[in-house]
Scaffold this motif. Structure first.
Motif, PDB file in Angstrom:
ATOM      1  N   ILE A  21      19.184  15.612  47.171  1.00 13.44           N
ATOM      2  CA  ILE A  21      19.080  15.256  45.750  1.00 13.44           C
ATOM      3  C   ILE A  21      20.121  14.193  45.377  1.00 13.44           C
ATOM      4  O   ILE A  21      19.815  13.238  44.646  1.00 13.44           O
ATOM      5  N   ASN A  22      21.340  14.340  45.882  1.00 14.52           N
ATOM      6  CA  ASN A  22      22.396  13.380  45.536  1.00 14.52           C
ATOM      7  C   ASN A  22      22.039  11.968  45.989  1.00 14.52           C
ATOM      8  O   ASN A  22      22.419  10.988  45.340  1.00 14.52           O
ATOM      9  N   GLN A  23      21.319  11.857  47.096  1.00 14.96           N
ATOM     10  CA  GLN A  23      20.894  10.527  47.567  1.00 14.96           C
ATOM     11  C   GLN A  23      19.714  10.021  46.742  1.00 14.96           C
ATOM     12  O   GLN A  23      19.603   8.833  46.444  1.00 14.96           O
ATOM     13  N   LEU A  24      18.831  10.935  46.365  1.00 16.92           N
ATOM     14  CA  LEU A  24      17.668  10.532  45.559  1.00 16.92           C
ATOM     15  C   LEU A  24      18.096  10.030  44.187  1.00 16.92           C
ATOM     16  O   LEU A  24      17.443   9.154  43.608  1.00 16.92           O
ATOM     17  N   TYR A  25      19.183  10.551  43.659  1.00 12.25           N
ATOM     18  CA  TYR A  25      19.677  10.100  42.352  1.00 12.25           C
ATOM     19  C   TYR A  25      20.090   8.626  42.375  1.00 12.25           C
ATOM     20  O   TYR A  25      20.210   7.996  41.325  1.00 12.25           O
ATOM     21  N   LYS A  26      20.330   8.094  43.570  1.00  5.65           N
ATOM     22  CA  LYS A  26      20.735   6.685  43.682  1.00  5.65           C
ATOM     23  C   LYS A  26      19.525   5.754  43.671  1.00  5.65           C
ATOM     24  O   LYS A  26      19.669   4.546  43.798  1.00  5.65           O
ATOM     25  N   THR A  27      18.327   6.320  43.568  1.00 10.27           N
ATOM     26  CA  THR A  27      17.095   5.534  43.604  1.00 10.27           C
ATOM     27  C   THR A  27      16.297   5.768  42.320  1.00 10.27           C
ATOM     28  O   THR A  27      16.695   6.557  41.455  1.00 10.27           O
ATOM     29  N   ASN A  28      15.162   5.106  42.226  1.00 11.39           N
ATOM     30  CA  ASN A  28      14.237   5.358  41.111  1.00 11.39           C
ATOM     31  C   ASN A  28      13.048   6.200  41.563  1.00 11.39           C
ATOM     32  O   ASN A  28      11.990   6.175  40.948  1.00 11.39           O
ATOM     33  N   ILE A  29      13.220   6.913  42.631  1.00 15.92           N
ATOM     34  CA  ILE A  29      12.132   7.697  43.214  1.00 15.92           C
ATOM     35  C   ILE A  29      11.852   8.935  42.361  1.00 15.92           C
ATOM     36  O   ILE A  29      12.774   9.600  41.883  1.00 15.92           O
ATOM     37  N   GLU A  30      10.561   9.238  42.194  1.00 15.95           N
ATOM     38  CA  GLU A  30      10.173  10.466  41.476  1.00 15.95           C
ATOM     39  C   GLU A  30      10.422  11.665  42.380  1.00 15.95           C
ATOM     40  O   GLU A  30       9.945  11.712  43.520  1.00 15.95           O
ATOM     41  N   ILE A  31      11.142  12.635  41.865  1.00 19.99           N
ATOM     42  CA  ILE A  31      11.534  13.800  42.685  1.00 19.99           C
ATOM     43  C   ILE A  31      10.759  15.032  42.227  1.00 19.99           C
ATOM     44  O   ILE A  31      10.764  15.369  41.038  1.00 19.99           O
ATOM     45  N   ASN A  32      10.112  15.698  43.178  1.00 21.82           N
ATOM     46  CA  ASN A  32       9.368  16.927  42.902  1.00 21.82           C
ATOM     47  C   ASN A  32       9.883  18.034  43.819  1.00 21.82           C
ATOM     48  O   ASN A  32      10.318  17.767  44.942  1.00 21.82           O
ATOM     49  N   LEU A  33       9.791  19.245  43.348  1.00 26.17           N
ATOM     50  CA  LEU A  33      10.324  20.372  44.127  1.00 26.17           C
ATOM     51  C   LEU A  33       9.409  21.589  44.012  1.00 26.17           C
ATOM     52  O   LEU A  33       9.054  22.006  42.913  1.00 26.17           O
ATOM     53  N   ILE A  34       9.030  22.142  45.156  1.00 25.74           N
ATOM     54  CA  ILE A  34       8.405  23.470  45.193  1.00 25.74           C
ATOM     55  C   ILE A  34       9.506  24.474  45.520  1.00 25.74           C
ATOM     56  O   ILE A  34      10.288  24.260  46.455  1.00 25.74           O
ATOM     57  N   TYR A  35       9.597  25.549  44.730  1.00 28.85           N
ATOM     58  CA  TYR A  35      10.528  26.614  45.089  1.00 28.85           C
ATOM     59  C   TYR A  35       9.863  27.963  44.844  1.00 28.85           C
ATOM     60  O   TYR A  35       8.856  28.054  44.165  1.00 28.85           O
ATOM     61  N   TRP A  36      10.452  28.995  45.412  1.00 31.09           N
ATOM     62  CA  TRP A  36       9.844  30.324  45.419  1.00 31.09           C
ATOM     63  C   TRP A  36      10.742  31.306  44.657  1.00 31.09           C
ATOM     64  O   TRP A  36      11.846  31.620  45.101  1.00 31.09           O
ATOM     65  N   ASP A  37      10.254  31.764  43.510  1.00 36.75           N
ATOM     66  CA  ASP A  37      10.934  32.825  42.763  1.00 36.75           C
ATOM     67  C   ASP A  37      10.489  34.160  43.346  1.00 36.75           C
ATOM     68  O   ASP A  37       9.379  34.601  43.121  1.00 36.75           O
ATOM     69  N   ARG A  38      11.379  34.798  44.107  1.00 35.22           N
ATOM     70  CA  ARG A  38      10.996  36.004  44.856  1.00 35.22           C
ATOM     71  C   ARG A  38      11.277  37.312  44.130  1.00 35.22           C
ATOM     72  O   ARG A  38      10.907  38.376  44.603  1.00 35.22           O
ATOM     73  N   ASP A  39      12.029  37.244  43.000  1.00 33.21           N
ATOM     74  CA  ASP A  39      12.395  38.520  42.370  1.00 33.21           C
ATOM     75  C   ASP A  39      12.235  38.538  40.851  1.00 33.21           C
ATOM     76  O   ASP A  39      12.487  39.573  40.217  1.00 33.21           O
ATOM     77  N   GLY A  40      11.848  37.432  40.257  1.00 26.79           N
ATOM     78  CA  GLY A  40      11.646  37.404  38.813  1.00 26.79           C
ATOM     79  C   GLY A  40      12.919  37.451  37.994  1.00 26.79           C
ATOM     80  O   GLY A  40      12.872  37.496  36.768  1.00 26.79           O
ATOM     81  N   LYS A  41      14.065  37.414  38.664  1.00 29.29           N
ATOM     82  CA  LYS A  41      15.352  37.450  37.950  1.00 29.29           C
ATOM     83  C   LYS A  41      15.778  36.023  37.604  1.00 29.29           C
ATOM     84  O   LYS A  41      15.272  35.062  38.186  1.00 29.29           O
ATOM     85  N   PRO A  42      16.733  35.871  36.651  1.00 37.02           N
ATOM     86  CA  PRO A  42      17.158  34.526  36.256  1.00 37.02           C
ATOM     87  C   PRO A  42      17.633  33.699  37.440  1.00 37.02           C
ATOM     88  O   PRO A  42      18.259  34.218  38.367  1.00 37.02           O
ATOM     89  N   ASP A  43      17.328  32.416  37.384  1.00 36.22           N
ATOM     90  CA  ASP A  43      17.727  31.463  38.420  1.00 36.22           C
ATOM     91  C   ASP A  43      18.611  30.409  37.762  1.00 36.22           C
ATOM     92  O   ASP A  43      18.727  30.362  36.535  1.00 36.22           O
TER      93      ASP A  43
END
Length: 365
Positions: A21-43
């Motif tokens: 992410i820190n390297q992507l911030y140096k560009t104009n690239i669109e950043i997308n992320l898939i992540y998995w909420d495994r417990d329904g608790k705050p993230d």
């Protein structure tokens, strides 16, 4: 340009994502992320400017593989849909397991258009699994390994580089422990991270139980193993072992400032090859660390003078810890932490240059 990062757990448990992410911030690239909420608790909040695709499906990390498979297949279905409905230019796979689940798509549609982040050994002793991993490495633009010890499971390729789990934000808090008194009694030994590996922790607790020279503290997610350890302490009447529950990444600064020795011991299994986040916290915060005898991290801390490797099964485990801590020359220890950090940051910098070259469209050999 659109990039998709594929995570396999909650955002809070993926600190290594910031390497990219820190390297992507140096560009104009669109950043997308898939992540998995495994417990329904705050993230924690998603990284700034990142478009997220949240997969929600409760699954305990302590489940058997047979029970995990249906969850994994639902994750594959979710990720496949996201990939097909979007035209990503590059994919960064943040763990080998989602890479295996999406193997066919990555090989056929994204060959030389994905980065593999390899950070755990799982089933590489099975030929089919090993063959899939080799295929993923061979078709990746570059594969980053979080431990050089993992290379024995991978093909001998020039596109394999070393990454480090160091959190650069931690450097702003580097001296939180350094200038506080070291001659503490009792010696505060602290573990942080997902609490797992029940048997070796029971052994450690047994060795240190009610020894007035020590306190043992645990911070982290508490599932079946943590509950069993708590019950074990209760059964033995232990009064110097404490469980503090789940924490957020920035909470480490407060309890690291109150740590004399870092508990960085894991079972003698595949994790013996891993480089944990705490290894880097130890050198950043000038905290000596305890590792398991025979582990890759144990070899690293002993050869670099930043910790000790001990076998908790030995009856004199507590005595050896006490002797080690009280024999430390803190001036020398601090200098060795500085030396190791310098080496880590140099290698980290090389990795970021490779990522920048990929983002800038340069051909990677």
């Amino acid at each position: 340009m659109k990039i998709l990062l594929i995570g396999f757990t909650k955002i809070a448990y993926m600190p290594y994502i910031h390497f990219y992410i820190n390297q992507l911030y140096k560009t104009n690239i669109e950043i997308n992320l898939i992540y998995w909420d495994r417990d329904g608790k705050p993230d924690v909040d998603p990284p700034r400017g990142v478009n997220v695709f949240k997969f929600s499906d409760n699954m305990s990390d302590s489940e058997s593989m047979a029970k995990k498979i249906p969850h994994f297949m639902r994750f594959r279905k979710f990720a496949t849909k996201v990939i097909k409905e979007n035209n990503f230019d590059l994919i960064i796979v943040l763990h080998s397991t989602p890479g295996v689940l999406l193997y066919d798509i990555l090989i056929k549609k994204y060959s030389r258009k994905y980065i593999l982040d390899y950070r755990d050994v799982t089933y590489e002793n099975f030929n089919l699994y090993k063959k899939i991993i080799h295929g993923l490495v061979n078709h990746s633009i570059v594969t980053f390994v979080s431990s050089d010890a993992f290379r024995i499971y991978l093909p001998k390729k020039n596109n394999i580089c070393t990454s480090h789990n160091i959190l650069l934000d931690s450097l702003e808090n580097r001296n939180i422990r350094r200038y506080q008194p070291r001659d503490k009694q009792p010696i505060r030994i602290r573990y942080w991270g997902f609490i797992r590996h029940e048997e070796i922790n029971k052994t450690i607790i047994t060795r240190l139980a009610n020894d007035s020279r020590f306190e043992l503290h645990y911070h982290g997610r508490e599932q079946k193993t943590a509950k069993n350890l708590k019950n074990y302490c209760k059964k033995l009447g232990v009064n110097n072992v404490f469980f503090h529950g789940e924490y957020k990444p920035d909470d480490r600064y407060s309890f690291a400032s109150e740590t004399d020795l870092l508990h960085n011991i894991y079972e003698n299994d595949a994790t013996q090859l891993a480089m944990g986040n705490k290894f880097y916290d130890g050198i950043v915060f000038y905290i000596p660390q305890l590792c398991n005898e025979g582990s890759f991290m144990g070899q690293k801390v002993e050869t670099s003078g930043i910790g000790i490797a001990l076998d908790p099964n030995k009856e004199n485990f507590a005595e050896l810890i006490f002797e080690y801590y009280n024999s430390l020359n803190w001036k020398d220890f601090n200098a060795m932490c500085d030396d190791m950090l310098k080496k880590v940051l140099a290698e980290y910098s090389k990795g970021t240059e490779i990522i920048q070259d990929i983002f800038n469209g340069k051909k990677i050999q």
